[in-house]
Design a protein around this motif. Structure first.
Motif, PDB file in Angstrom:
ATOM      1  N   MET A   1       0.848  -1.196   0.000  1.00  0.00           N
ATOM      2  CA  MET A   1       0.000   0.000   0.000  1.00  0.00           C
ATOM      3  C   MET A   1       0.879   1.240   0.000  1.00  0.00           C
ATOM      4  O   MET A   1       1.890   1.302   0.678  1.00  0.00           O
ATOM      5  CB  MET A   1      -0.919   0.005   1.231  1.00  0.00           C
ATOM      6  N   ASP A   2       0.484   2.229  -0.769  1.00  0.00           N
ATOM      7  CA  ASP A   2       1.203   3.481  -0.801  1.00  0.00           C
ATOM      8  C   ASP A   2       1.318   4.053   0.608  1.00  0.00           C
ATOM      9  O   ASP A   2       0.348   4.075   1.370  1.00  0.00           O
ATOM     10  CB  ASP A   2       0.455   4.466  -1.712  1.00  0.00           C
ATOM     11  N   LYS A   3       2.519   4.530   0.963  1.00  0.00           N
ATOM     12  CA  LYS A   3       2.753   4.995   2.330  1.00  0.00           C
ATOM     13  C   LYS A   3       1.868   6.179   2.703  1.00  0.00           C
ATOM     14  O   LYS A   3       1.400   6.282   3.847  1.00  0.00           O
ATOM     15  CB  LYS A   3       4.224   5.361   2.501  1.00  0.00           C
ATOM     16  N   SER A   4       1.632   7.077   1.755  1.00  0.00           N
ATOM     17  CA  SER A   4       0.782   8.233   2.050  1.00  0.00           C
ATOM     18  C   SER A   4      -0.657   7.804   2.314  1.00  0.00           C
ATOM     19  O   SER A   4      -1.312   8.305   3.235  1.00  0.00           O
ATOM     20  CB  SER A   4       0.830   9.232   0.886  1.00  0.00           C
ATOM     21  N   LEU A   5      -1.151   6.862   1.512  1.00  0.00           N
ATOM     22  CA  LEU A   5      -2.503   6.352   1.705  1.00  0.00           C
ATOM     23  C   LEU A   5      -2.608   5.631   3.054  1.00  0.00           C
ATOM     24  O   LEU A   5      -3.583   5.802   3.791  1.00  0.00           O
ATOM     25  CB  LEU A   5      -2.887   5.409   0.575  1.00  0.00           C
ATOM     26  N   GLU A   6      -1.607   4.841   3.364  1.00  0.00           N
ATOM     27  CA  GLU A   6      -1.601   4.114   4.631  1.00  0.00           C
ATOM     28  C   GLU A   6      -1.626   5.083   5.813  1.00  0.00           C
ATOM     29  O   GLU A   6      -2.355   4.881   6.792  1.00  0.00           O
ATOM     30  CB  GLU A   6      -0.373   3.220   4.709  1.00  0.00           C
ATOM     31  N   LYS A   7      -0.845   6.151   5.715  1.00  0.00           N
ATOM     32  CA  LYS A   7      -0.797   7.141   6.793  1.00  0.00           C
ATOM     33  C   LYS A   7      -2.144   7.861   6.913  1.00  0.00           C
ATOM     34  O   LYS A   7      -2.635   8.105   8.032  1.00  0.00           O
ATOM     35  CB  LYS A   7       0.314   8.143   6.533  1.00  0.00           C
ATOM     36  N   ALA A   8      -2.730   8.192   5.757  1.00  0.00           N
ATOM     37  CA  ALA A   8      -4.027   8.864   5.773  1.00  0.00           C
ATOM     38  C   ALA A   8      -5.102   7.975   6.403  1.00  0.00           C
ATOM     39  O   ALA A   8      -5.949   8.450   7.160  1.00  0.00           O
ATOM     40  CB  ALA A   8      -4.431   9.254   4.353  1.00  0.00           C
ATOM     41  N   LEU A   9      -5.058   6.677   6.115  1.00  0.00           N
ATOM     42  CA  LEU A   9      -6.024   5.752   6.707  1.00  0.00           C
ATOM     43  C   LEU A   9      -5.813   5.610   8.212  1.00  0.00           C
ATOM     44  O   LEU A   9      -6.773   5.466   8.973  1.00  0.00           O
ATOM     45  CB  LEU A   9      -5.924   4.381   6.025  1.00  0.00           C
ATOM     46  N   ASP A  10      -4.555   5.674   8.641  1.00  0.00           N
ATOM     47  CA  ASP A  10      -4.263   5.642  10.078  1.00  0.00           C
ATOM     48  C   ASP A  10      -4.868   6.870  10.762  1.00  0.00           C
ATOM     49  O   ASP A  10      -5.442   6.769  11.862  1.00  0.00           O
ATOM     50  CB  ASP A  10      -2.755   5.611  10.323  1.00  0.00           C
ATOM     51  N   ILE A  11      -4.725   8.019  10.111  1.00  0.00           N
ATOM     52  CA  ILE A  11      -5.283   9.257  10.657  1.00  0.00           C
ATOM     53  C   ILE A  11      -6.804   9.166  10.727  1.00  0.00           C
ATOM     54  O   ILE A  11      -7.420   9.474  11.754  1.00  0.00           O
ATOM     55  CB  ILE A  11      -4.859  10.465   9.794  1.00  0.00           C
ATOM     56  N   TYR A  12      -7.409   8.699   9.640  1.00  0.00           N
ATOM     57  CA  TYR A  12      -8.870   8.567   9.607  1.00  0.00           C
ATOM     58  C   TYR A  12      -9.362   7.602  10.681  1.00  0.00           C
ATOM     59  O   TYR A  12     -10.369   7.855  11.348  1.00  0.00           O
ATOM     60  CB  TYR A  12      -9.328   8.081   8.227  1.00  0.00           C
ATOM     61  N   THR A  13      -8.662   6.496  10.873  1.00  0.00           N
ATOM     62  CA  THR A  13      -9.073   5.492  11.857  1.00  0.00           C
ATOM     63  C   THR A  13      -9.142   6.087  13.260  1.00  0.00           C
ATOM     64  O   THR A  13     -10.080   5.825  14.014  1.00  0.00           O
ATOM     65  CB  THR A  13      -8.094   4.300  11.850  1.00  0.00           C
ATOM     66  N   VAL A  14      -8.146   6.903  13.608  1.00  0.00           N
ATOM     67  CA  VAL A  14      -8.145   7.548  14.925  1.00  0.00           C
ATOM     68  C   VAL A  14      -9.305   8.529  15.042  1.00  0.00           C
ATOM     69  O   VAL A  14     -10.068   8.514  16.019  1.00  0.00           O
ATOM     70  CB  VAL A  14      -6.808   8.272  15.177  1.00  0.00           C
ATOM     71  N   LEU A  15      -9.474   9.372  14.046  1.00  0.00           N
ATOM     72  CA  LEU A  15     -10.504  10.404  14.096  1.00  0.00           C
ATOM     73  C   LEU A  15     -11.911   9.806  14.082  1.00  0.00           C
ATOM     74  O   LEU A  15     -12.820  10.306  14.762  1.00  0.00           O
ATOM     75  CB  LEU A  15     -10.344  11.365  12.920  1.00  0.00           C
ATOM     76  N   ALA A  16     -12.098   8.728  13.323  1.00  0.00           N
ATOM     77  CA  ALA A  16     -13.428   8.125  13.183  1.00  0.00           C
ATOM     78  C   ALA A  16     -13.914   7.478  14.469  1.00  0.00           C
ATOM     79  O   ALA A  16     -15.114   7.250  14.634  1.00  0.00           O
ATOM     80  CB  ALA A  16     -13.420   7.103  12.052  1.00  0.00           C
TER      81      ALA A  16
END
Length: 239
Positions: A1-16
């Motif tokens: 997985m693209d590192k930027s996408l992975e990081k963005a999903l990590d951010i979303y997971t916390v916020l969600a």
């Protein structure tokens, strides 16, 4: 997985999950810094948030998200909120909406400033609700009341007028119930406390960073939505 996408999903997971990202929190500071330091991470995160109907707010070096109005996936429906607060009727829920709306108003020191009070007192909130509902109170009969538009200001004013200020179960001032004005106010404040909007200490409500980030912006952008709810509007409520 693209590192930027992975990081963005990590951010979303916390916020969600209802948490925040903060530069001062060792568990989320790395994600907070990635959000601002990497434009690709930022763009992907904002795209995810927008597509899911969420709103992102920033305050005091922290990031929060809230469900946008009418969000059927992440928001609460009226039925969800009634179950959560132990309410039976829509007019009971609309009364809680009004108390919440009034609580937001009370934090502003005047109508022409964004300066926020340090705290509000529960008894002050009850008095404000009483005063602002007086204009909608009438002496109509029960039969006439049944013919009124459901969910109207008049209906919740009648409900509020019918309640005693307190009952014996309110003696600890922490009892949330449908039996008194104090009980309904505690239902509203307990809900907002659970959502991280207020911190309740004794009979005082203190605004949190989440309040500043979400409630202030929501109130400024969507304050009139309470009136739509009370006049037969959408069945979905933002949290």
């Amino acid at each position: 997985m693209d590192k930027s996408l992975e990081k963005a999903l990590d951010i979303y997971t916390v916020l969600a999950t209802g948490k925040s990202l903060s530069s001062k929190d060792k568990e989320t500071s790395e994600l907070y810094n990635a959000f601002y330091a990497d434009s690709e991470v930022y763009d992907i995160t904002m795209s995810i948030v927008k597509r899911l109907g969420l709103k992102l707010y920033e305050y005091n070096d922290s990031i929060f998200v809230s469900a946008g109005h009418g969000n059927k996936v992440f928001g609460y429906t009226n039925d969800d909120l009634k179950r959560k607060m132990g309410l039976r009727l829509n007019k009971e829920l609309y009364l809680v909406y009004f108390i919440i709306y009034e609580a937001l108003l009370q934090f502003y020191k005047s109508s022409d400033t964004y300066q926020i009070k340090d705290y509000i007192r529960t008894d002050e909130l009850i008095e404000a609700v009483t005063n602002d509902l007086k204009a909608f109170s009438t002496s109509i009969s029960a039969a006439e009341e049944a013919e009124e538009d459901k969910g109207s200001f008049r209906e919740i004013a009648i409900l509020w007028d019918s309640l005693p200020p307190m009952i014996s179960e309110d003696k600890d001032r922490n009892k949330a119930s449908r039996g008194s004005r104090m009980g309904y106010t505690k239902l509203a404040s307990n809900f907002l406390g659970g959502e991280g909007i207020f911190t309740a200490v004794d009979d005082r409500l203190y605004p949190t960073d989440r309040f500043h980030a979400i409630a202030e912006n929501y109130f400024e952008d969507n304050g009139s939505l309470i009136y739509e709810q009370l006049n037969g509007g959408n069945d979905n409520a933002e949290h």
